[in-house]
Design an enzyme around this catalytic site. Structure first.
Site, PDB file in Angstrom:
ATOM      1  CG  ASN A   9      -1.702   1.244   1.406  1.00 15.56           C
ATOM      2  OD1 ASN A   9      -1.869   2.015   0.452  1.00 15.56           O
ATOM      3  ND2 ASN A   9      -2.216   1.479   2.610  1.00 15.56           N
ATOM      4  CD1 TRP A  10       3.582   1.101  -2.797  1.00 14.07           C
ATOM      5  CD2 TRP A  10       3.530   2.215  -4.755  1.00 14.07           C
ATOM      6  NE1 TRP A  10       4.320   0.383  -3.700  1.00 14.07           N
ATOM      7  CE2 TRP A  10       4.312   1.050  -4.918  1.00 14.07           C
ATOM      8  CE3 TRP A  10       3.356   3.065  -5.846  1.00 14.07           C
ATOM      9  CZ2 TRP A  10       4.920   0.720  -6.135  1.00 14.07           C
ATOM     10  CZ3 TRP A  10       3.962   2.732  -7.054  1.00 14.07           C
ATOM     11  CH2 TRP A  10       4.739   1.577  -7.185  1.00 14.07           C
ATOM     12  CE  LYS A  11       0.425   3.489   4.790  1.00 13.49           C
ATOM     13  NZ  LYS A  11       0.202   3.594   6.228  1.00 13.49           N
ATOM     14  CG  HIS A  96      -5.823   1.717   5.156  1.00  8.73           C
ATOM     15  ND1 HIS A  96      -5.372   2.647   6.070  1.00  8.73           N
ATOM     16  CD2 HIS A  96      -4.782   0.871   4.925  1.00  8.73           C
ATOM     17  CE1 HIS A  96      -4.103   2.376   6.362  1.00  8.73           C
ATOM     18  NE2 HIS A  96      -3.723   1.303   5.683  1.00  8.73           N
ATOM     19  CD  GLU A  98      -2.912   5.371   6.726  1.00 11.47           C
ATOM     20  OE1 GLU A  98      -2.931   5.431   5.484  1.00 11.47           O
ATOM     21  OE2 GLU A  98      -1.942   4.903   7.366  1.00 11.47           O
ATOM     22  CD  GLU A 168      -3.543  -2.732   7.323  1.00 13.44           C
ATOM     23  OE1 GLU A 168      -2.425  -2.956   6.865  1.00 13.44           O
ATOM     24  OE2 GLU A 168      -4.187  -1.707   7.057  1.00 13.44           O
ATOM     25  N   GLY A 174       2.317   2.177  10.743  1.00  7.79           N
ATOM     26  CA  GLY A 174       3.251   3.290  10.611  1.00  7.79           C
ATOM     27  C   GLY A 174       3.925   3.692  11.910  1.00  7.79           C
ATOM     28  CB  SER A 214       5.184  -1.775  11.919  1.00  4.75           C
ATOM     29  OG  SER A 214       4.753  -0.437  12.129  1.00  4.75           O
ATOM     30  N   GLY A 235       2.787  -1.191   4.288  1.00  8.33           N
ATOM     31  CA  GLY A 235       2.790   0.225   3.946  1.00  8.33           C
ATOM     32  C   GLY A 235       4.207   0.715   3.695  1.00  8.33           C
ATOM     33  N   GLY A 236       4.815   1.315   4.716  1.00 10.63           N
ATOM     34  CA  GLY A 236       6.132   1.940   4.576  1.00 10.63           C
ATOM     35  C   GLY A 236       7.176   1.089   3.874  1.00 10.63           C
TER      36      GLY A 236
HETATM   37  C1  PEP Z   1      -0.733   0.041   5.835  1.00 12.24           C
HETATM   38  O1  PEP Z   1      -0.683   1.122   5.292  1.00 12.24           O
HETATM   39  O2  PEP Z   1      -1.689  -0.711   5.595  1.00 12.24           O
HETATM   40  C2  PEP Z   1       0.318  -0.343   6.771  1.00 12.24           C
HETATM   41  C3  PEP Z   1       0.219  -1.487   7.378  1.00 12.24           C
HETATM   42  O3  PEP Z   1       1.360   0.550   6.950  1.00 12.24           O
HETATM   43  P1  PEP Z   1       2.792   0.247   7.653  1.00 12.24           P
HETATM   44  O4  PEP Z   1       3.275  -1.072   7.073  1.00 12.24           O
HETATM   45  O5  PEP Z   1       3.639   1.383   7.291  1.00 12.24           O
HETATM   46  O6  PEP Z   1       2.533   0.108   9.116  1.00 12.24           O
END
Ligand code: PEP
Length: 253
Positions: A9-11, A96, A98, A168, A174, A214, A235-236
């Protein structure tokens, strides 16, 4: 057997299509010949066609990060399921944290989106998870159960077979904090039980339940060792080709 799925997930990143092209190309080249795993990239909407071009003739699949439940009309700023399909998407992230937390997305909206995705053949990756406060007060599984049950109300039986759920925990996204393998396994097994009740044992046993929060090269192997963890939503770490590729190639070395 459930085929492990690793989704990036590049956000709201990277900043340019040129960078998106380079990142997608690196994922394509690092997954050539990969067997028994599925890889999905979810770039920002305006980069979907760029990434679609970069992943042609590869096993990398595309996902939207969101959709609206109407197919067309006066809905400024929105993107429909058929538009995502036309751009080459097979999946879409829905709910999600966010979107739920920053943009106020409700369980009602999430259900409508899952239904709309299903109606045009997209497989939703339905995201659920508790806040730290909810976990600390012992309500994590109650919250997750509500999100799962409410998220599925508009789904057909066929749609259920395409659905992927991503657990999640909000406190792990994050933040650098990850659920322990035991915590993840416990919730994933609980989600599978809910699917068994809502649908059937067959659907529950074949549904992929991803962990997200994470995920890094250093923790993917132990997370994937959990019997009910069928992949990861990243994500990251999905923005660094080397890290993402190590996650995709979990437990290989
Ligand atoms: C996400 O955006 O779904 C996520 C899990 O982010 P991160 O891996 O950065 O925690």
């Amino acid at each position: 057997m459930r085929t492990p799925l690793i989704a990036g997930n590049w956000k709201l990143q990277p900043p340019t299509r040129a960078e998106a092209r380079v990142l997608a190309a690196a994922v394509v080249s690092g997954t050539r010949g990969l067997a028994g795993r599925e890889v999905v990239l979810a770039p920002p909407f305006v980069m979907l066609t760029t990434v679609a071009d970069a992943v042609v003739d590869s096993l990398v699949r595309l996902a939207g990060q969101n959709l609206y439940w109407e197919n067309s009309g006066a809905f400024t700023g929105e993107i429909s399921g058929p538009m995502l399909v036309d751009t080459g998407c097979q999946h879409v992230l829905v709910g999600h944290s966010e979107r739920r937390q920053i943009f106020g997305e409700t369980d009602y909206a999430v259900a409508k989106k899952v239904g709309a995705a299903d109606a045009c053949g997209l497989g939703s990756i339905l995201c659920v998870g508790e806040t730290l406060e909810q976990r600390d007060s012992g309500d994590a599984m109650l919250v997750i159960e509500k999100q799962v049950r409410r998220g599925l109300v508009e789904l057909t039986t066929e749609g259920l077979s395409r659905l992927v759920i991503a657990y999640e925990p909000v406190w792990a996204i994050g933040t650098g904090r990850t659920a322990s393998p035991d915590q993840a396994q416990q919730v994933h097994a609980g989600i599978r039980e809910i699917i068994r009740e809502v649908a059937s044992s067959e659907v529950a046993e074949s549904m992929r339940i991803l962990y997200g929060g994470s995920v890094k090269p250093g923790n993917i192997d132990e997370l994937m060792a959990c019997p009910d963890v069928d992949g990861a939503l990243v994500g990251g770490a999905s923005l660094q080709a080397d890290d993402f590729l190590r996650i995709i190639h979990f437990q290989e070395s």
